[in-house]
Design a protein around this motif. Sequence first.
Motif, PDB file in Angstrom:
ATOM      1  N   TYR A 207      -1.032  -7.910  -2.517  1.00 50.38           N
ATOM      2  CA  TYR A 207      -1.262  -6.393  -1.836  1.00 50.38           C
ATOM      3  C   TYR A 207      -0.224  -5.660  -2.140  1.00 50.38           C
ATOM      4  CZ  TYR A 207      -1.422  -3.039   1.932  1.00 50.38           C
ATOM      5  OH  TYR A 207      -1.475  -1.875   2.670  1.00 50.38           O
ATOM      6  N   LEU A 208       1.074  -5.891  -2.004  1.00 55.09           N
ATOM      7  CA  LEU A 208       2.018  -5.144  -2.629  1.00 55.09           C
ATOM      8  C   LEU A 208       2.218  -5.112  -3.947  1.00 55.09           C
ATOM      9  CD1 LEU A 208       5.018  -6.394  -0.017  1.00 55.09           C
ATOM     10  CD2 LEU A 208       3.321  -4.213   0.099  1.00 55.09           C
ATOM     11  N   GLN A 209       1.763  -6.097  -5.099  1.00 55.98           N
ATOM     12  CA  GLN A 209       1.716  -5.992  -6.241  1.00 55.98           C
ATOM     13  C   GLN A 209       0.952  -4.692  -6.607  1.00 55.98           C
ATOM     14  OE1 GLN A 209       3.562  -7.954  -8.529  1.00 55.98           O
ATOM     15  NE2 GLN A 209       2.761  -7.164 -10.441  1.00 55.98           N
ATOM     16  N   GLN A 210      -0.229  -4.488  -6.170  1.00 56.92           N
ATOM     17  CA  GLN A 210      -1.183  -3.449  -6.305  1.00 56.92           C
ATOM     18  C   GLN A 210      -0.855  -2.265  -5.918  1.00 56.92           C
ATOM     19  OE1 GLN A 210      -4.901  -4.931  -4.496  1.00 56.92           O
ATOM     20  NE2 GLN A 210      -5.430  -5.958  -6.234  1.00 56.92           N
ATOM     21  N   TYR A 211      -0.127  -2.420  -4.776  1.00 58.03           N
ATOM     22  CA  TYR A 211       0.616  -1.144  -4.110  1.00 58.03           C
ATOM     23  C   TYR A 211       1.695  -0.531  -5.088  1.00 58.03           C
ATOM     24  CZ  TYR A 211       4.067   1.696  -1.469  1.00 58.03           C
ATOM     25  OH  TYR A 211       4.876   2.726  -1.291  1.00 58.03           O
ATOM     26  N   ILE A 212       2.598  -1.241  -5.868  1.00 59.16           N
ATOM     27  CA  ILE A 212       3.467  -0.857  -6.629  1.00 59.16           C
ATOM     28  C   ILE A 212       2.951  -0.564  -8.238  1.00 59.16           C
ATOM     29  CG2 ILE A 212       5.729  -1.810  -7.989  1.00 59.16           C
ATOM     30  CD1 ILE A 212       6.403  -3.056  -5.149  1.00 59.16           C
ATOM     31  N   ARG A 213       2.184  -1.418  -8.644  1.00 57.40           N
ATOM     32  CA  ARG A 213       2.036  -1.395  -9.967  1.00 57.40           C
ATOM     33  C   ARG A 213       0.648  -0.296 -10.135  1.00 57.40           C
ATOM     34  NH1 ARG A 213       6.231  -3.135 -12.267  1.00 57.40           N
ATOM     35  NH2 ARG A 213       6.660  -5.430 -11.645  1.00 57.40           N
ATOM     36  N   LYS A 214      -0.111  -0.358  -9.186  1.00 58.12           N
ATOM     37  CA  LYS A 214      -1.499   0.381  -9.346  1.00 58.12           C
ATOM     38  C   LYS A 214      -1.458   1.700  -8.369  1.00 58.12           C
ATOM     39  CE  LYS A 214      -4.052  -3.377 -11.102  1.00 58.12           C
ATOM     40  NZ  LYS A 214      -5.317  -4.142 -10.953  1.00 58.12           N
ATOM     41  N   GLY A 215      -0.682   1.813  -7.389  1.00 59.01           N
ATOM     42  CA  GLY A 215      -0.743   2.955  -6.405  1.00 59.01           C
ATOM     43  C   GLY A 215      -1.891   2.531  -5.569  1.00 59.01           C
TER      44      GLY A 215
ATOM     45  N   ARG B  80       8.024   3.123  -4.008  1.00 52.69           N
ATOM     46  CA  ARG B  80       7.451   1.864  -4.391  1.00 52.69           C
ATOM     47  C   ARG B  80       8.615   1.058  -5.210  1.00 52.69           C
ATOM     48  NH1 ARG B  80       2.981   5.637  -5.899  1.00 52.69           N
ATOM     49  NH2 ARG B  80       1.379   5.120  -4.471  1.00 52.69           N
ATOM     50  N   MET B  81       9.465   1.839  -5.932  1.00 49.38           N
ATOM     51  CA  MET B  81      10.460   1.612  -6.768  1.00 49.38           C
ATOM     52  C   MET B  81      11.560   0.949  -6.048  1.00 49.38           C
ATOM     53  SD  MET B  81       9.332   1.737  -9.901  1.00 49.38           S
ATOM     54  CE  MET B  81       7.862   1.106  -9.408  1.00 49.38           C
TER      55      MET B  81
ATOM     56  N   GLU C 266      13.658   4.793   3.183  1.00 45.94           N
ATOM     57  CA  GLU C 266      13.654   4.444   1.938  1.00 45.94           C
ATOM     58  C   GLU C 266      12.284   3.772   1.411  1.00 45.94           C
ATOM     59  OE1 GLU C 266      17.052   1.774   0.953  1.00 45.94           O
ATOM     60  OE2 GLU C 266      18.279   2.595   2.682  1.00 45.94           O
ATOM     61  N   LEU C 267      11.430   3.795   2.418  1.00 43.51           N
ATOM     62  CA  LEU C 267      10.141   3.019   1.997  1.00 43.51           C
ATOM     63  C   LEU C 267       9.089   4.117   2.062  1.00 43.51           C
ATOM     64  CD1 LEU C 267      10.326  -0.610   3.397  1.00 43.51           C
ATOM     65  CD2 LEU C 267      10.871   0.270   0.994  1.00 43.51           C
ATOM     66  N   GLY C 268       9.376   5.436   2.371  1.00 47.16           N
ATOM     67  CA  GLY C 268       8.316   6.588   2.050  1.00 47.16           C
ATOM     68  C   GLY C 268       8.170   7.063   3.416  1.00 47.16           C
ATOM     69  N   ALA C 269       8.758   6.983   4.786  1.00 44.68           N
ATOM     70  CA  ALA C 269       8.523   7.596   5.759  1.00 44.68           C
ATOM     71  C   ALA C 269       8.939   9.171   5.642  1.00 44.68           C
ATOM     72  CB  ALA C 269       9.410   7.019   7.199  1.00 44.68           C
TER      73      ALA C 269
ATOM     74  N   PRO D  19      -2.757   0.433  -1.872  1.00 44.62           N
ATOM     75  CA  PRO D  19      -2.915   1.775  -1.113  1.00 44.62           C
ATOM     76  C   PRO D  19      -2.099   2.785  -1.891  1.00 44.62           C
ATOM     77  CG  PRO D  19      -1.843   0.285   0.124  1.00 44.62           C
ATOM     78  CD  PRO D  19      -2.076  -0.474  -1.097  1.00 44.62           C
ATOM     79  N   ARG D  20      -2.220   4.209  -1.648  1.00 40.75           N
ATOM     80  CA  ARG D  20      -1.401   5.169  -1.812  1.00 40.75           C
ATOM     81  C   ARG D  20      -0.273   5.135  -1.008  1.00 40.75           C
ATOM     82  NH1 ARG D  20      -0.252  10.197  -0.235  1.00 40.75           N
ATOM     83  NH2 ARG D  20      -1.749  10.109   1.483  1.00 40.75           N
ATOM     84  N   LYS D  21      -0.258   4.660   0.398  1.00 34.74           N
ATOM     85  CA  LYS D  21       0.974   4.591   1.001  1.00 34.74           C
ATOM     86  C   LYS D  21       0.907   3.353   1.948  1.00 34.74           C
ATOM     87  CE  LYS D  21      -0.942   7.280   4.659  1.00 34.74           C
ATOM     88  NZ  LYS D  21      -0.478   8.635   5.550  1.00 34.74           N
ATOM     89  N   LEU D  22       2.148   2.840   2.402  1.00 29.32           N
ATOM     90  CA  LEU D  22       2.113   1.796   3.255  1.00 29.32           C
ATOM     91  C   LEU D  22       1.784   2.118   4.702  1.00 29.32           C
ATOM     92  CD1 LEU D  22       5.494  -0.024   2.277  1.00 29.32           C
ATOM     93  CD2 LEU D  22       3.336  -0.830   1.687  1.00 29.32           C
TER      94      LEU D  22
END
Length: 214
Positions: free
Chosen positions: A32-40, A5-6, A63-66, A42-45
């Motif tokens: 969508y991405l604001q909630q992903y980063i700030r609130k977690g 997220r960071m 770098e984005l979680g894979a 969805p849990r993952k993309l």
Amino acid sequence: MADARMRLLELSERQGVSLAALSQMIGRNPSYLQQYIRKGSPRKLDEADRAQLAGFFGVAESELGAVEEISHALSANRHRRDWVAVPRLALGASAGPGALAGEEEPFDSFGFSDRWLREHGLDQANLSLISVVGDSMEPLLRDGDEILVDHGWRPLRDGVHVVRLGDALHVKRVQQGQAGEIRLISVNEAYPPIDAALADIEVIGRVVWKGGRL
């Protein structure tokens, strides 16, 4: 996933593109991405979203979680052998007026610890999960609960069983009556006992576990 997220936030700020614009680029609502980063959430993309964002920024998907997701999958696979899949059947055992049996075909499965099953003397080959329908077994069993039924042959004794009476399945406390008779008892006292000839009852199995939502 916090690092992913960071990293996404860092890339968006470096490129000077808003999270809202990135969300719309991948076909999502602007927040969508604001909630992903700030609130977690969805849990993952999603894999497709992650791939599109990685391509846009010119970075590896890792770098984005894979990588984390792959690592989790490998860890899960290592422990998979410790679990066994018990089939969920599209059947409803009535805890009320008799429910007609559905198709006795599995539509899904539920994982149980192999060690737990062995500790309780249960054989995976003799187990299935079905749903409870009705309220006659409340509060012990509630409408919508799933019950683990042991179909292995054992001498019939008092306890909670799934039985077939005519074309209907019931989940009841079974109590042996006089010779050649059996009594099906509901926990909910609003429902009177059902007395039947043992010859008219098919014992499907004994209920050994229950699960359901709070």
